[in-house]
Design an enzyme around this catalytic site. Structure first.
Site, PDB file in Angstrom:
ATOM      1  N   SER A  93       0.892  -1.173   0.000  1.00 43.22           N
ATOM      2  CA  SER A  93       0.000   0.000   0.000  1.00 43.22           C
ATOM      3  C   SER A  93       0.926   1.218   0.000  1.00 43.22           C
ATOM      4  O   SER A  93       1.456   1.602   1.043  1.00 43.22           O
ATOM      5  CB  SER A  93      -0.881   0.023   1.251  1.00 43.22           C
ATOM      6  OG  SER A  93      -1.701  -1.104   1.280  1.00 43.22           O
ATOM      7  N   LYS A 168      -6.360   2.806  -2.894  1.00 38.87           N
ATOM      8  CA  LYS A 168      -6.125   2.062  -1.646  1.00 38.87           C
ATOM      9  C   LYS A 168      -6.077   3.001  -0.430  1.00 38.87           C
ATOM     10  O   LYS A 168      -6.629   2.710   0.632  1.00 38.87           O
ATOM     11  CB  LYS A 168      -4.809   1.276  -1.775  1.00 38.87           C
ATOM     12  CG  LYS A 168      -4.360   0.568  -0.514  1.00 38.87           C
ATOM     13  CD  LYS A 168      -5.277  -0.570  -0.113  1.00 38.87           C
ATOM     14  CE  LYS A 168      -4.862  -1.138   1.231  1.00 38.87           C
ATOM     15  NZ  LYS A 168      -5.810  -2.134   1.729  1.00 38.87           N
ATOM     16  N   LYS A 237      -0.085   5.101   8.215  1.00 36.22           N
ATOM     17  CA  LYS A 237       0.629   5.440   6.964  1.00 36.22           C
ATOM     18  C   LYS A 237      -0.356   5.668   5.818  1.00 36.22           C
ATOM     19  O   LYS A 237      -0.263   6.649   5.082  1.00 36.22           O
ATOM     20  CB  LYS A 237       1.585   4.291   6.617  1.00 36.22           C
ATOM     21  CG  LYS A 237       2.133   4.317   5.197  1.00 36.22           C
ATOM     22  CD  LYS A 237       2.461   2.924   4.678  1.00 36.22           C
ATOM     23  CE  LYS A 237       1.246   2.021   4.616  1.00 36.22           C
ATOM     24  NZ  LYS A 237       1.430   0.743   3.958  1.00 36.22           N
TER      25      LYS A 237
HETATM   26  P1  NDP Z   1       4.128  -7.255   7.659  1.00 30.14           P
HETATM   27  O1  NDP Z   1       4.793  -6.293   8.581  1.00 30.14           O
HETATM   28  O2  NDP Z   1       3.407  -8.422   8.210  1.00 30.14           O
HETATM   29  O3  NDP Z   1       5.220  -7.831   6.622  1.00 30.14           O
HETATM   30  C1  NDP Z   1       6.155  -6.981   6.012  1.00 30.14           C
HETATM   31  C2  NDP Z   1       7.069  -7.790   5.125  1.00 30.14           C
HETATM   32  O4  NDP Z   1       7.998  -6.917   4.523  1.00 30.14           O
HETATM   33  C3  NDP Z   1       7.897  -8.823   5.885  1.00 30.14           C
HETATM   34  O5  NDP Z   1       8.098  -9.919   5.043  1.00 30.14           O
HETATM   35  C4  NDP Z   1       9.201  -8.085   6.148  1.00 30.14           C
HETATM   36  O6  NDP Z   1      10.318  -8.965   6.279  1.00 30.14           O
HETATM   37  C5  NDP Z   1       9.328  -7.311   4.868  1.00 30.14           C
HETATM   38  N1  NDP Z   1      10.129  -6.095   5.002  1.00 30.14           N
HETATM   39  C6  NDP Z   1       9.928  -5.071   5.875  1.00 30.14           C
HETATM   40  N2  NDP Z   1      10.821  -4.079   5.647  1.00 30.14           N
HETATM   41  C7  NDP Z   1      11.604  -4.498   4.623  1.00 30.14           C
HETATM   42  C8  NDP Z   1      12.703  -3.933   3.934  1.00 30.14           C
HETATM   43  N3  NDP Z   1      13.158  -2.712   4.239  1.00 30.14           N
HETATM   44  N4  NDP Z   1      13.280  -4.650   2.934  1.00 30.14           N
HETATM   45  C9  NDP Z   1      12.808  -5.869   2.610  1.00 30.14           C
HETATM   46  N5  NDP Z   1      11.776  -6.477   3.233  1.00 30.14           N
HETATM   47  C10 NDP Z   1      11.180  -5.788   4.219  1.00 30.14           C
HETATM   48  O7  NDP Z   1       3.168  -6.364   6.724  1.00 30.14           O
HETATM   49  P2  NDP Z   1       1.806  -6.788   5.993  1.00 30.14           P
HETATM   50  O8  NDP Z   1       2.001  -8.032   5.234  1.00 30.14           O
HETATM   51  O9  NDP Z   1       0.688  -6.643   6.957  1.00 30.14           O
HETATM   52  O10 NDP Z   1       1.671  -5.540   4.982  1.00 30.14           O
HETATM   53  C11 NDP Z   1       2.418  -5.453   3.789  1.00 30.14           C
HETATM   54  C12 NDP Z   1       1.764  -4.365   2.923  1.00 30.14           C
HETATM   55  O11 NDP Z   1       0.424  -4.746   2.623  1.00 30.14           O
HETATM   56  C13 NDP Z   1       1.692  -3.000   3.643  1.00 30.14           C
HETATM   57  O12 NDP Z   1       1.902  -1.976   2.725  1.00 30.14           O
HETATM   58  C14 NDP Z   1       0.250  -2.978   4.189  1.00 30.14           C
HETATM   59  O13 NDP Z   1      -0.194  -1.653   4.379  1.00 30.14           O
HETATM   60  C15 NDP Z   1      -0.482  -3.743   3.101  1.00 30.14           C
HETATM   61  N6  NDP Z   1      -1.728  -4.411   3.516  1.00 30.14           N
HETATM   62  C16 NDP Z   1      -1.828  -5.125   4.684  1.00 30.14           C
HETATM   63  C17 NDP Z   1      -3.010  -5.768   5.028  1.00 30.14           C
HETATM   64  C18 NDP Z   1      -3.152  -6.567   6.290  1.00 30.14           C
HETATM   65  O14 NDP Z   1      -4.302  -6.930   6.644  1.00 30.14           O
HETATM   66  N7  NDP Z   1      -2.081  -6.912   7.009  1.00 30.14           N
HETATM   67  C19 NDP Z   1      -4.185  -5.692   4.154  1.00 30.14           C
HETATM   68  C20 NDP Z   1      -3.954  -4.999   2.910  1.00 30.14           C
HETATM   69  C21 NDP Z   1      -2.789  -4.359   2.633  1.00 30.14           C
HETATM   70  P3  NDP Z   1      10.743  -9.621   7.681  1.00 30.14           P
HETATM   71  O15 NDP Z   1      10.037 -10.926   7.749  1.00 30.14           O
HETATM   72  O16 NDP Z   1      12.205  -9.739   7.592  1.00 30.14           O
HETATM   73  O17 NDP Z   1      10.298  -8.657   8.762  1.00 30.14           O
END
Ligand code: NDP
Length: 292
Positions: A93, A168, A237
């Site tokens: 997002s 979004k 955010k």
């Molecule tokens: P999470 O925090 O659960 O997962 C984030 C992922 O990104 C992890 O795999 C993490 O790796 C990785 N990550 C974080 N920072 C970095 C970086 N700098 N470089 C590489 N990898 C990185 O987030 P969500 O899955 O909840 O959300 C992901 C996106 O989807 C966001 O933009 C959110 O707003 C959106 N979203 C979320 C929903 C929800 O219900 N959760 C619904 C719809 C959209 P590691 O495992 O190492 O921490």
């Protein structure tokens, strides 16, 4: 002999873990990469995907990213650009301006960038029924669509680069508004001695219902579980992205601004570890009324 095409999923978080699990049904070779490598290895064992290095992931024909912010994606692409002829489908997002920038950067490399954020929560990701709102080149969209289909219930091309991210951000600001308005309504009812479960049942069969009243309020707030699937700081955010758009367009939209203020009452450092539904606890504190 033609080589099998590949799809790589980057970011196996709360959403990405499930989204990537559906990719084997595309018939493509499925690669996964995660910053914390162990998660990618677990994914490979669980779903018969292939854990790879980031260098291998960005050599895929289709790359899907689902990271917290556009800044994370920009950083990754700057250090690990994709190969020419590939499609980068960004399900983060993110920020519309960043999508436009990345689209230009990737076009110079002969690759296409689509902003393709998703909605439907982790349950939608698990079931493969997410709504995907896509911005970017229509031709690239048509080519990427069969891959996106693996985890989607609805796919809409909503406009040029950045349009998906804009939709979004507005959607999530509406979600926040519905949750907050519902919490205010239930606060006055509780104060008047009304049973909240009964009130919610009436609302859910009336014109005031929303997905917040039908799902989140009973499943996370009234039962006090505040079960974390979507971090509050990520919702903060998203509201911030919508507010930036309003500022750019110089519009007067007071309710959205008010939501930004209310959802910021819990500080970012604390919000990271909380589900978005915990935002109503600020309202509970102010009024000394628990929604239970
Ligand atoms: P999470 O925090 O659960 O997962 C984030 C992922 O990104 C992890 O795999 C993490 O790796 C990785 N990550 C974080 N920072 C970095 C970086 N700098 N470089 C590489 N990898 C990185 O987030 P969500 O899955 O909840 O959300 C992901 C996106 O989807 C966001 O933009 C959110 O707003 C959106 N979203 C979320 C929903 C929800 O219900 N959760 C619904 C719809 C959209 P590691 O495992 O190492 O921490």
């Amino acid at each position: 002999m033609t080589l099998k095409q590949t799809v790589a999923f980057i970011g196996l978080g709360a959403m990405g873990w499930h989204m990537a699990s559906h990719l084997p049904k595309t018939g493509l070779e499925v690669l996964v990469w995660n910053r914390t490598e162990e998660k990618a290895k677990q994914h490979a064992t669980t779903f018969l995907t292939q854990a790879v290095s980031i260098e291998q992931a960005v050599q895929a024909d289709f790359i899907i990213s689902c990271l917290p912010t556009s800044a994370d994606v920009e950083q990754l692409i700057a250090s690990h650009p994709p190969k020419s002829g590939s499609f980068w489908i960004d399900c983060t997002s993110g920020v519309p301006e960043s999508a436009q920038k990345l689209s230009d950067v990737l076009a110079q490399l002969g690759s296409a960038y689509l902003d393709a954020p998703v909605s439907g929560q982790t349950i939608g990701a698990e079931k493969g029924t997410l709504t995907v709102m896509v911005g970017g080149d229509v031709l690239a969209f048509e080519q990427a669509k069969p891959v996106i289909q693996a985890f989607a219930g609805l796919i809409e091309h909503v406009g040029g680069s950045g349009a998906g991210f804009a939709v979004k951000a507005v959607n999530n600001t509406l979600m926040a508004t519905h949750l907050w308005a519902l919490a205010e309504g239930l606060t006055v009812l509780k104060s008047k001695g009304v049973d909240l479960a009964s009130a919610l049942s009436c609302i859910n069969h009336s014109s005031g219902k929303s997905s917040m009243s039908e799902n989140i309020m009973a499943q996370r707030v009234l039962n006090r579980s505040f079960n974390k699937t979507f971090a509050l700081d990520l919702l903060q955010k998203d509201i911030g992205i919508a507010i930036d758009l309003i500022q750019q367009e110089q519009l007067q939209l007071p309710a959205m601004r008010m939501m930004q203020e209310q959802f910021a009452l819990i500080e970012k450092s604390q919000a990271q570890s909380l589900d978005f539904s915990a935002a109503v606890q600020s309202l509970e504190k102010i009024n000394q009324i628990e929604l239970s």
